[in-house]
Motif scaffolding. Structure first.
Motif, PDB file in Angstrom:
ATOM      1  N   CYS A   1       0.830  -1.213   0.000  1.00  0.00           N
ATOM      2  CA  CYS A   1       0.000   0.000   0.000  1.00  0.00           C
ATOM      3  C   CYS A   1       0.858   1.254   0.000  1.00  0.00           C
ATOM      4  O   CYS A   1       0.580   2.223  -0.712  1.00  0.00           O
ATOM      5  CB  CYS A   1      -0.931   0.000   1.208  1.00  0.00           C
ATOM      6  SG  CYS A   1      -2.205  -1.272   1.149  1.00  0.00           S
ATOM      7  N   GLN A   2       1.939   1.250   0.792  1.00  0.00           N
ATOM      8  CA  GLN A   2       2.816   2.423   0.885  1.00  0.00           C
ATOM      9  C   GLN A   2       3.505   2.693  -0.447  1.00  0.00           C
ATOM     10  O   GLN A   2       3.577   3.839  -0.899  1.00  0.00           O
ATOM     11  CB  GLN A   2       3.856   2.207   1.982  1.00  0.00           C
ATOM     12  CG  GLN A   2       3.274   2.253   3.388  1.00  0.00           C
ATOM     13  CD  GLN A   2       4.286   1.839   4.440  1.00  0.00           C
ATOM     14  OE1 GLN A   2       5.330   1.270   4.119  1.00  0.00           O
ATOM     15  NE2 GLN A   2       3.985   2.110   5.696  1.00  0.00           N
TER      16      GLN A   2
ATOM     17  N   ARG B   1       5.026   6.131  -1.438  1.00  0.00           N
ATOM     18  CA  ARG B   1       5.809   6.373  -0.200  1.00  0.00           C
ATOM     19  C   ARG B   1       6.560   5.087   0.134  1.00  0.00           C
ATOM     20  O   ARG B   1       6.148   4.294   0.973  1.00  0.00           O
ATOM     21  CB  ARG B   1       4.877   6.742   0.963  1.00  0.00           C
ATOM     22  CG  ARG B   1       4.079   7.982   0.737  1.00  0.00           C
ATOM     23  CD  ARG B   1       3.478   8.467   2.041  1.00  0.00           C
ATOM     24  NE  ARG B   1       2.654   7.467   2.676  1.00  0.00           N
ATOM     25  CZ  ARG B   1       1.353   7.317   2.459  1.00  0.00           C
ATOM     26  NH1 ARG B   1       0.740   8.091   1.579  1.00  0.00           N
ATOM     27  NH2 ARG B   1       0.637   6.397   3.083  1.00  0.00           N
TER      28      ARG B   1
ATOM     29  N   LYS C   1       1.301   4.002  -3.196  1.00  0.00           N
ATOM     30  CA  LYS C   1       0.994   5.428  -2.989  1.00  0.00           C
ATOM     31  C   LYS C   1       2.221   6.322  -3.210  1.00  0.00           C
ATOM     32  O   LYS C   1       2.147   7.532  -3.074  1.00  0.00           O
ATOM     33  CB  LYS C   1       0.468   5.657  -1.572  1.00  0.00           C
ATOM     34  CG  LYS C   1      -0.901   5.069  -1.314  1.00  0.00           C
ATOM     35  CD  LYS C   1      -1.308   5.260   0.137  1.00  0.00           C
ATOM     36  CE  LYS C   1      -2.664   4.652   0.417  1.00  0.00           C
ATOM     37  NZ  LYS C   1      -3.061   4.780   1.847  1.00  0.00           N
TER      38      LYS C   1
END
Length: 198
Positions: free
Chosen positions: A189-190, A195, A193
């Motif tokens: 997920c990071q 990041r 996105k």
């Protein structure tokens, strides 16, 4: 077993034989003719899958909203599979150019989720497809295609990829084979996105 089912079996086995020979060639002989076997395998796999879908449609027909629901989920899974294999990775370096040196592993996005996200979406595609077309022909063909693909990715993971990627051993220690865990989901997920986890 009819001719159509036998043809699907041969298409399936031929497709994954092409994939095996392509990876074997990438790690050993690097014979020019085998450079095209990955794309040949994709074509054979696509023909086998289209034949399964056609057979499912002819056998089951239209069954209303629930069929559309599972069909949409199956198509979404197929899109994610195509993205994982051809867009999340550098296409030219992965499938076209011969590499004289070991390549670095892709460790973000879906490849932070598990080491073989293409198979994960591939399995889900056929899983929902079996609910879209609940018949013997589609189920049997789906099981065969998934078993062949599992054997293929297991061989990649244990034999081919350690010879193709420079940091595959450490990648194997950090990222699960197929079933995502809490850490891999968070990292996925990071990185999706933008990041990236340091």
């Amino acid at each position: 077993m009819g001719f159509g089912e036998m043809l699907n079996i041969w298409l399936c086995l031929s497709a994954f034989l092409c994939f095996f020979l392509y990876d074997w060639n990438q790690t050993t002989k690097k014979i020019n003719i085998f450079d095209h076997f990955f794309w040949l395998g994709c074509i054979l796999w696509a023909i086998a899958t289209v034949r399964l879908l056609r057979s499912g449609w002819l056998t089951v027909g239209y069954r209303g909203f629930i069929q559309i629901f599972f069909g949409v989920l199956s198509v979404i899974s197929l899109i994610f599979m195509i993205y994982s294999l051809f867009f999340a990775l550098p296409l030219k370096e992965t499938y076209v150019d011969k590499q004289s040196e070991l390549m670095p592993v892709c460790e973000d996005g879906f490849y932070a989720l598990c080491r073989h996200p293409g198979f994960l979406w591939y399995f889900i595609f056929y899983f929902f497809g079996s609910f879209t077309f609940p018949c013997h022909e589609f189920f049997f063909g789906s099981v065969l295609l998934c078993l062949c693909n599992f054997l293929y990715i297991w061989t990649e993971d244990t034999v081919f990829f350690p010879q193709m990627f420079s940091n595959y051993a450490s990648y194997r220690e950090r990222v699960p084979f197929l079933i995502p865990n809490k850490n891999s989901i968070l990292t996925c997920c990071q990185t999706l996105k933008g990041r990236k986890k340091v």
